[in-house]
Design an enzyme around this catalytic site. Structure first.
Site, PDB file in Angstrom:
ATOM      1  N   HIS A 176      40.797  52.994  41.164  1.00 10.85           N
ATOM      2  CA  HIS A 176      42.070  53.337  40.528  1.00 10.85           C
ATOM      3  C   HIS A 176      41.802  54.431  39.502  1.00 10.85           C
ATOM      4  CE1 HIS A 176      45.749  53.391  38.330  1.00 10.85           C
ATOM      5  NE2 HIS A 176      45.147  53.003  37.226  1.00 10.85           N
ATOM      6  N   HIS A 203      51.549  58.131  36.929  1.00 12.91           N
ATOM      7  CA  HIS A 203      50.394  57.330  36.514  1.00 12.91           C
ATOM      8  C   HIS A 203      49.111  57.813  37.192  1.00 12.91           C
ATOM      9  CE1 HIS A 203      48.782  52.887  36.159  1.00 12.91           C
ATOM     10  NE2 HIS A 203      47.861  53.772  35.853  1.00 12.91           N
ATOM     11  N   HIS A 217      43.443  58.200  37.325  1.00  9.59           N
ATOM     12  CA  HIS A 217      44.534  59.073  36.886  1.00  9.59           C
ATOM     13  C   HIS A 217      44.117  60.516  37.142  1.00  9.59           C
ATOM     14  CE1 HIS A 217      44.574  55.608  33.743  1.00  9.59           C
ATOM     15  NE2 HIS A 217      45.173  55.213  34.846  1.00  9.59           N
ATOM     16  N   GLU A 242      44.521  46.386  33.907  1.00  6.82           N
ATOM     17  CA  GLU A 242      45.053  46.628  35.250  1.00  6.82           C
ATOM     18  C   GLU A 242      44.191  46.015  36.360  1.00  6.82           C
ATOM     19  OE1 GLU A 242      47.756  50.308  35.632  1.00  6.82           O
ATOM     20  OE2 GLU A 242      45.796  51.067  34.962  1.00  6.82           O
TER      21      GLU A 242
HETATM   22 MN    MN Z   1      45.923  53.213  35.255  1.00  2.00          MN
END
Ligand code: MN
Length: 244
Positions: A102, A174, A104, A83
């Site tokens: 980033h 996500h 979760h 990603e």
């Molecule tokens: Mn991710």
């Protein structure tokens, strides 16, 4: 293993990026997954991101230099994060952004899947959330059968479009992506995005929630001038946890 000489960034930034990885793990924002990057402080069209590994284990020698297309410029033999396009496309779209997290983080994900509740700042530590975070719907850009991951530049650009000029965007089913004008502020914002989600979820059980107005949110941004206090505290806590 030492960092490849191809990494142009200052040694201070590399060390801060290592600490950022450990802090985000220790504060419960990332687990085995999730990542943090910094724009190269000596080359604005490059960014730095660990190789594909758990953030809690990152060392300086694990940092890889990328161009904005997500191409690894050193250590190409090493596996890199799928990603990474999140980072490249946001740095391309947002010259003001110097770091990106980033994750979760678990309290935030519910706000990505309940579209009727807008994720807005509920406490004075979270002014960076401004008018609230939009939800990136990957079906709009990737169709009905993606695995929800930002696997290419097209999806990265769509996510950057969804972020717009905001500091945080939720990703349906996500997680979230949070940006900052410094690495330390991006880490702070990622930690407090998770805190805000916990607070709001608790408050919603009690009754209707009174959020910060946009004006209050903007005024509350002043607390980020104190960024060294949480950074040093979190860094010490992360280092102590690693030597246990
Ligand atoms: Mn991710």
């Amino acid at each position: 293993m030492s960092a490849s000489p191809l990494v142009n960034a200052s040694p201070e930034l590399l060390q801060d990026l290592v600490d950022a990885n450990h802090i985000l793990f220790n504060e419960g924002v990332v687990d085995a997954f999730g990542h943090v990057s910094a724009r190269d402080d000596r080359r604005s069209d490059h960014f730095l991101l660990a190789r594909n590994m758990a953030p809690g284990s990152v060392e300086v020698g694990d940092i890889v230099e990328f161009d904005l297309d997500g191409k690894a410029l050193n250590g190409e033999d090493r596996r890199v994060y799928l990603e990474r396009f999140i980072h490249g496309e946001i740095y391309r779209a947002r010259p003001d952004v110097m770091a990106i997290v980033h994750s979760h983080s678990p309290s935030v994900v519910p706000f990505s899947i309940v579209k009727s509740v807008r994720f807005k700042p509920a406490c004075h530590m979270c002014g960076f959330l401004g008018h609230g975070a939009d939800i990136f719907e990957i079906r709009d850009a990737g169709g009905p059968a993606t695995d929800l991951l930002i696997r290419d530049q097209h999806l990265g650009k769509a996510l950057a479009d969804s972020l717009g000029s905001s500091n945080a965007v939720l990703m349906r089913g996500h997680g979230s992506t949070v940006v900052g004008p410094t690495l330390k502020q991006a880490v702070y914002r990622a930690v407090y995005t998770e805190v805000n989600a916990k607070l709001v979820a608790d408050a919603l059980r009690l009754g209707p929630v009174e959020y910060l107005s946009l004006e209050e949110a903007n005024a509350a941004l002043a607390i980020e001038k104190e960024i060294e206090r949480p950074w040093q505290f979190w860094k010490a806590a992360a280092r102590a946890a690693r030597t246990k």
